[in-house]
Design an enzyme around this catalytic site. Structure first.
Site, PDB file in Angstrom:
ATOM      1  N   GLY A  83     -27.066 -26.263 -30.416  1.00 30.53           N
ATOM      2  CA  GLY A  83     -25.831 -26.116 -31.203  1.00 30.53           C
ATOM      3  C   GLY A  83     -26.017 -25.174 -32.375  1.00 30.53           C
ATOM      4  O   GLY A  83     -27.127 -24.738 -32.678  1.00 30.53           O
ATOM      5  N   GLY A  85     -26.955 -24.410 -35.480  1.00 31.59           N
ATOM      6  CA  GLY A  85     -27.718 -25.061 -36.543  1.00 31.59           C
ATOM      7  C   GLY A  85     -27.764 -24.228 -37.810  1.00 31.59           C
ATOM      8  O   GLY A  85     -28.166 -24.705 -38.869  1.00 31.59           O
ATOM      9  N   ARG A  86     -27.393 -22.971 -37.683  1.00 33.20           N
ATOM     10  CA  ARG A  86     -27.370 -22.109 -38.883  1.00 33.20           C
ATOM     11  C   ARG A  86     -26.203 -21.132 -38.787  1.00 33.20           C
ATOM     12  O   ARG A  86     -26.261 -20.038 -39.333  1.00 33.20           O
ATOM     13  CB  ARG A  86     -28.681 -21.352 -39.035  1.00 33.20           C
ATOM     14  CG  ARG A  86     -29.032 -20.541 -37.814  1.00 33.20           C
ATOM     15  CD  ARG A  86     -30.132 -19.559 -38.077  1.00 33.20           C
ATOM     16  NE  ARG A  86     -30.687 -19.138 -36.798  1.00 33.20           N
ATOM     17  CZ  ARG A  86     -31.611 -18.228 -36.657  1.00 33.20           C
ATOM     18  NH1 ARG A  86     -32.092 -17.635 -37.719  1.00 33.20           N
ATOM     19  NH2 ARG A  86     -32.071 -17.905 -35.479  1.00 33.20           N
ATOM     20  N   GLY A 119     -30.887 -24.083 -41.925  1.00 35.32           N
ATOM     21  CA  GLY A 119     -29.543 -23.521 -41.745  1.00 35.32           C
ATOM     22  C   GLY A 119     -29.391 -22.119 -42.297  1.00 35.32           C
ATOM     23  O   GLY A 119     -28.303 -21.554 -42.293  1.00 35.32           O
ATOM     24  N   ARG A 169     -20.717 -11.945 -37.688  1.00 33.53           N
ATOM     25  CA  ARG A 169     -20.719 -11.264 -36.394  1.00 33.53           C
ATOM     26  C   ARG A 169     -19.471 -11.629 -35.597  1.00 33.53           C
ATOM     27  O   ARG A 169     -18.855 -12.672 -35.820  1.00 33.53           O
ATOM     28  CB  ARG A 169     -22.008 -11.537 -35.636  1.00 33.53           C
ATOM     29  CG  ARG A 169     -22.358 -12.999 -35.491  1.00 33.53           C
ATOM     30  CD  ARG A 169     -23.734 -13.162 -34.845  1.00 33.53           C
ATOM     31  NE  ARG A 169     -23.911 -14.539 -34.374  1.00 33.53           N
ATOM     32  CZ  ARG A 169     -24.883 -14.926 -33.573  1.00 33.53           C
ATOM     33  NH1 ARG A 169     -25.780 -14.058 -33.160  1.00 33.53           N
ATOM     34  NH2 ARG A 169     -24.986 -16.181 -33.178  1.00 33.53           N
ATOM     35  N   ARG A 176     -21.586 -20.177 -24.405  1.00 32.60           N
ATOM     36  CA  ARG A 176     -22.870 -19.842 -23.776  1.00 32.60           C
ATOM     37  C   ARG A 176     -23.060 -20.614 -22.482  1.00 32.60           C
ATOM     38  O   ARG A 176     -22.390 -21.633 -22.267  1.00 32.60           O
ATOM     39  CB  ARG A 176     -24.002 -20.271 -24.743  1.00 32.60           C
ATOM     40  CG  ARG A 176     -23.898 -19.613 -26.094  1.00 32.60           C
ATOM     41  CD  ARG A 176     -24.341 -20.566 -27.209  1.00 32.60           C
ATOM     42  NE  ARG A 176     -23.931 -20.025 -28.510  1.00 32.60           N
ATOM     43  CZ  ARG A 176     -24.657 -19.201 -29.234  1.00 32.60           C
ATOM     44  NH1 ARG A 176     -25.862 -18.879 -28.829  1.00 32.60           N
ATOM     45  NH2 ARG A 176     -24.190 -18.711 -30.363  1.00 32.60           N
ATOM     46  N   ASP A 245     -29.179 -20.731 -23.905  1.00 32.38           N
ATOM     47  CA  ASP A 245     -28.317 -20.877 -25.094  1.00 32.38           C
ATOM     48  C   ASP A 245     -28.053 -19.528 -25.756  1.00 32.38           C
ATOM     49  O   ASP A 245     -27.157 -19.427 -26.606  1.00 32.38           O
ATOM     50  CB  ASP A 245     -28.940 -21.852 -26.105  1.00 32.38           C
ATOM     51  CG  ASP A 245     -30.379 -21.503 -26.449  1.00 32.38           C
ATOM     52  OD1 ASP A 245     -31.217 -21.498 -25.527  1.00 32.38           O
ATOM     53  OD2 ASP A 245     -30.657 -21.208 -27.614  1.00 32.38           O
ATOM     54  N   ASN A 246     -28.808 -18.511 -25.391  1.00 37.13           N
ATOM     55  CA  ASN A 246     -28.567 -17.173 -25.944  1.00 37.13           C
ATOM     56  C   ASN A 246     -27.868 -16.274 -24.936  1.00 37.13           C
ATOM     57  O   ASN A 246     -27.890 -15.054 -25.065  1.00 37.13           O
ATOM     58  CB  ASN A 246     -29.890 -16.537 -26.381  1.00 37.13           C
ATOM     59  CG  ASN A 246     -30.529 -17.302 -27.526  1.00 37.13           C
ATOM     60  OD1 ASN A 246     -29.839 -17.963 -28.302  1.00 37.13           O
ATOM     61  ND2 ASN A 246     -31.842 -17.245 -27.635  1.00 37.13           N
ATOM     62  N   ASP A 255     -27.029 -13.045 -29.765  1.00 33.01           N
ATOM     63  CA  ASP A 255     -28.229 -13.672 -30.326  1.00 33.01           C
ATOM     64  C   ASP A 255     -29.438 -12.745 -30.314  1.00 33.01           C
ATOM     65  O   ASP A 255     -30.429 -12.969 -29.620  1.00 33.01           O
ATOM     66  CB  ASP A 255     -28.535 -15.001 -29.617  1.00 33.01           C
ATOM     67  CG  ASP A 255     -27.650 -16.115 -30.149  1.00 33.01           C
ATOM     68  OD1 ASP A 255     -26.636 -15.797 -30.799  1.00 33.01           O
ATOM     69  OD2 ASP A 255     -27.968 -17.295 -29.923  1.00 33.01           O
TER      70      ASP A 255
HETATM   71  P1  AMP Z   1     -32.259 -19.202 -31.733  1.00 31.39           P
HETATM   72  O1  AMP Z   1     -33.734 -19.155 -31.584  1.00 31.39           O
HETATM   73  O2  AMP Z   1     -31.745 -18.404 -32.885  1.00 31.39           O
HETATM   74  O3  AMP Z   1     -31.520 -18.899 -30.489  1.00 31.39           O
HETATM   75  O4  AMP Z   1     -31.922 -20.708 -32.128  1.00 31.39           O
HETATM   76  C1  AMP Z   1     -32.183 -21.802 -31.299  1.00 31.39           C
HETATM   77  C2  AMP Z   1     -31.626 -23.034 -31.925  1.00 31.39           C
HETATM   78  O5  AMP Z   1     -32.257 -23.312 -33.177  1.00 31.39           O
HETATM   79  C3  AMP Z   1     -30.132 -22.991 -32.238  1.00 31.39           C
HETATM   80  O6  AMP Z   1     -29.604 -24.272 -32.056  1.00 31.39           O
HETATM   81  C4  AMP Z   1     -30.113 -22.599 -33.690  1.00 31.39           C
HETATM   82  O7  AMP Z   1     -28.926 -22.998 -34.340  1.00 31.39           O
HETATM   83  C5  AMP Z   1     -31.310 -23.370 -34.227  1.00 31.39           C
HETATM   84  N1  AMP Z   1     -31.852 -22.748 -35.433  1.00 31.39           N
HETATM   85  C6  AMP Z   1     -32.540 -21.604 -35.497  1.00 31.39           C
HETATM   86  N2  AMP Z   1     -32.911 -21.345 -36.771  1.00 31.39           N
HETATM   87  C7  AMP Z   1     -32.438 -22.359 -37.529  1.00 31.39           C
HETATM   88  C8  AMP Z   1     -32.482 -22.675 -38.918  1.00 31.39           C
HETATM   89  N3  AMP Z   1     -33.103 -21.886 -39.789  1.00 31.39           N
HETATM   90  N4  AMP Z   1     -31.875 -23.798 -39.324  1.00 31.39           N
HETATM   91  C9  AMP Z   1     -31.254 -24.609 -38.455  1.00 31.39           C
HETATM   92  N5  AMP Z   1     -31.184 -24.372 -37.138  1.00 31.39           N
HETATM   93  C10 AMP Z   1     -31.762 -23.261 -36.670  1.00 31.39           C
HETATM   94 MG    MG Z   2     -29.531 -18.616 -30.323  1.00 32.04          MG
END
Ligand code: AMP
Ligand code: MG
Length: 483
Positions: A83, A85-86, A119, A169, A176, A245-246, A255
């Site tokens: 989900g 998360g940030r 986040g 963005r 996804r 998820d990406n 992403d």
């Molecule tokens: P990503 O690697 O950017 O595709 O992120 C994978 C998952 O980790 C997603 O659910 C993001 O929202 C979560 N996520 C990545 N970085 C952070 C962060 N700094 N704080 C909270 N959630 C994160």
């Molecule tokens: Mg991602």
């Protein structure tokens, strides 16, 4: 400006309603004015107000911010709850032409989906995504876009203290493959159907009229994804984290994490610091895209047919179309790169050239760009290789193929100049821009790079340093996601 937040009207289980977490001292670094105009955004004039809007400190009227729920296969392993998360989806803008766009802040604070993360995002990844996604757009590759970046005035802790940033963005949507997986894993067939209907209405309305709209949807997503990866390969792009998820179901690239463009051609090239097995290496991307599509197919199975065996047959038939769809687009793309009409012979020639390039590790972008100047005289091209023999033999066959297809030198050169960019976002230039921003608070190199990359197919005299491959001491060996 019209916000119409259709995703936020789906049932509550699809998202968390949440406001971005305000930041200490927002400062606007870049606003993509042409994109803002395309979106028909009615924005404040004042830089401080713009900084407030694009850091999440103030909300544009009509937004209904949410964090979207999704799951995903990360490096092959299923994680049932990921989900936003940030990130926060501010809402959807609908233009006077009826086009609908998601507008999202990334780095906007914790949500229910943060799982122990802060986040936030460091400035570095914000700058990388801004530059690379806009460059991809300029290269004609379907992608999310960058509307703005701000510095937060806050410190983000990763391996060290880093300045924080927020990226705004824009995408056709941020739905996804992992969004489908979230509900499929919960055996919530109603939600999967609702999401599929949503995606059909929003991205693939023509599927509504098919005998089986869900099978048609699956086919349409597979074709979009096959085409996308073929386009990536034609510019030397490595996504780096092709987790489900990406993977957007719209067929856009989303992403941007530890992504990179190849300099020296090596089909097995991997950049991402977290990709220890090379799962997402350059030449793995078509296979992985198909694997990701199989995950989507698995989620949609119950919608294909009430009889599981029949459903599986329907899904298999679609997946079997992935490789041919990819190959057809890749053949077309590679043939264009050498100035030819799509043909099997052209495809073979192009792949032979890649073989010679691989042996000498010539620069992917420079080699193809030089080809456009080599229809009559191959001295420049030959100079890129350690020995002239193979490349001279190759240009002989290539010229014969151009003659066979009745393509003049001028026509071939024109096609090649439109297919082979002079300028790509080179890793060492991105790194240079990030270093200036993070270490010195100087955003000029990032802005300058973005400006040059907006016209990738033009020869830009005076901007040679952006087109040139890295010198050995400038080489970037790995890229990082900044998570
Ligand atoms: P990503 O690697 O950017 O595709 O992120 C994978 C998952 O980790 C997603 O659910 C993001 O929202 C979560 N996520 C990545 N970085 C952070 C962060 N700094 N704080 C909270 N959630 C994160
Ligand atoms: Mg991602």
């Amino acid at each position: 400006m019209t916000f119409d937040n259709s995703y936020a009207r789906l049932p509550d289980k699809f998202f968390q309603r949440i406001h971005p977490v305000p930041v200490a001292e927002p400062r606007l670094i870049a606003l993509n004015r042409p994109l803002a105009a395309e979106l028909e955004l009615d924005l404040p004039e004042d830089d401080a107000e713009l900084a407030a809007v694009f850091s999440g400190n103030s909300l544009l009227p009509g937004t209904d911010p949410i964090a979207q729920a999704y799951a995903g296969h990360q490096f092959g392993h299923f994680v049932p709850q990921l989900g936003d998360g940030r990130a926060v989806l501010l809402g959807e803008v609908v233009t006077s032409h009826g086009r609908r766009y998601d507008i999202q802040l990334k780095g906007s604070g914790k949500t229910r989906f943060s799982r122990g993360g802060d986040g936030r995002s460091p400035l570095g990844p914000v700058i990388r995504e801004y530059i690379v996604s806009e460059a991809m757009h300029a290269l004609g590759i379907p992608t999310s876009r960058a509307l703005a970046m701000t510095a937060t005035g806050e410190t983000v802790f990763r391996e060290t203290d880093l300045p924080g940033g927020v990226l705004t963005r824009v995408a056709d949507s941020f739905v996804r493959v992992g969004t489908f997986e979230y509900f499929a894993a919960r055996e919530d067939e109603d939600a999967v159907r609702q999401l599929a209907d949503y995606v059909i209405d929003r991205h693939y309305p023509q599927c509504r009229d098919a005998a089986n709209p869900y099978v048609a949807l699956f086919g349409a997503v597979c074709r979009a994804k096959a085409e996308l990866v073929a386009r990536w390969l034609c510019v030397g792009f490595i996504h780096g984290v092709m987790n489900t998820d990406n993977t957007a179901v719209s067929g856009q690239t989303i992403d941007y994490g530890p992504c990179a463009f190849m300099d020296a051609y090596d089909p097995a090239r991997v950049f991402s610091s977290i990709d220890h097995q090379g799962r997402y290496g350059f030449n793995q991307q078509a296979n992985i895209a198909m694997w990701n599509m199989a995950c989507l197919g698995g989620c949609l199975l119950p919608l294909f047919h009430a009889d599981p065996e029949q459903a599986r047959k329907e899904g298999d038939a679609v997946i079997e179309g992935f490789a041919p769809a990819f190959t057809a687009r890749y053949r077309e793309g590679l043939c264009r790169k050498i100035g030819l009409e799509p043909s099997n012979h052209g495809f073979e020639l192009a792949r032979n050239l890649l073989g010679i390039m691989h042996r000498d590790r010539t620069d992917f972008t420079v080699t193809f760009r030089t080809l456009a100047e080599s229809t009559a005289d191959d001295a420049g091209l030959v100079g890129l290789f350690s020995s002239g023999e193979d490349i001279r033999a190759w240009t002989g066959s290539w010229r014969a193929a151009l003659r066979d297809q009745g393509i003049s030198d001028d026509a071939a050169a024109r096609v090649m100049r439109d297919a082979n960019p002079a300028c790509i976002p080179r890793n060492h230039r991105i790194e240079e821009a990030i270093r200036a921003a993070e270490d010195k608070g100087d955003f000029q190199p990032a802005l300058r790079l973005a400006e040059v990359l907006a016209r990738p197919f033009e020869a830009q005299p005076g901007n040679d340093r952006y087109a040139a491959p890295p010198r050995p001491e400038e080489l970037v060996h790995q890229t990082f996601c900044g998570t």
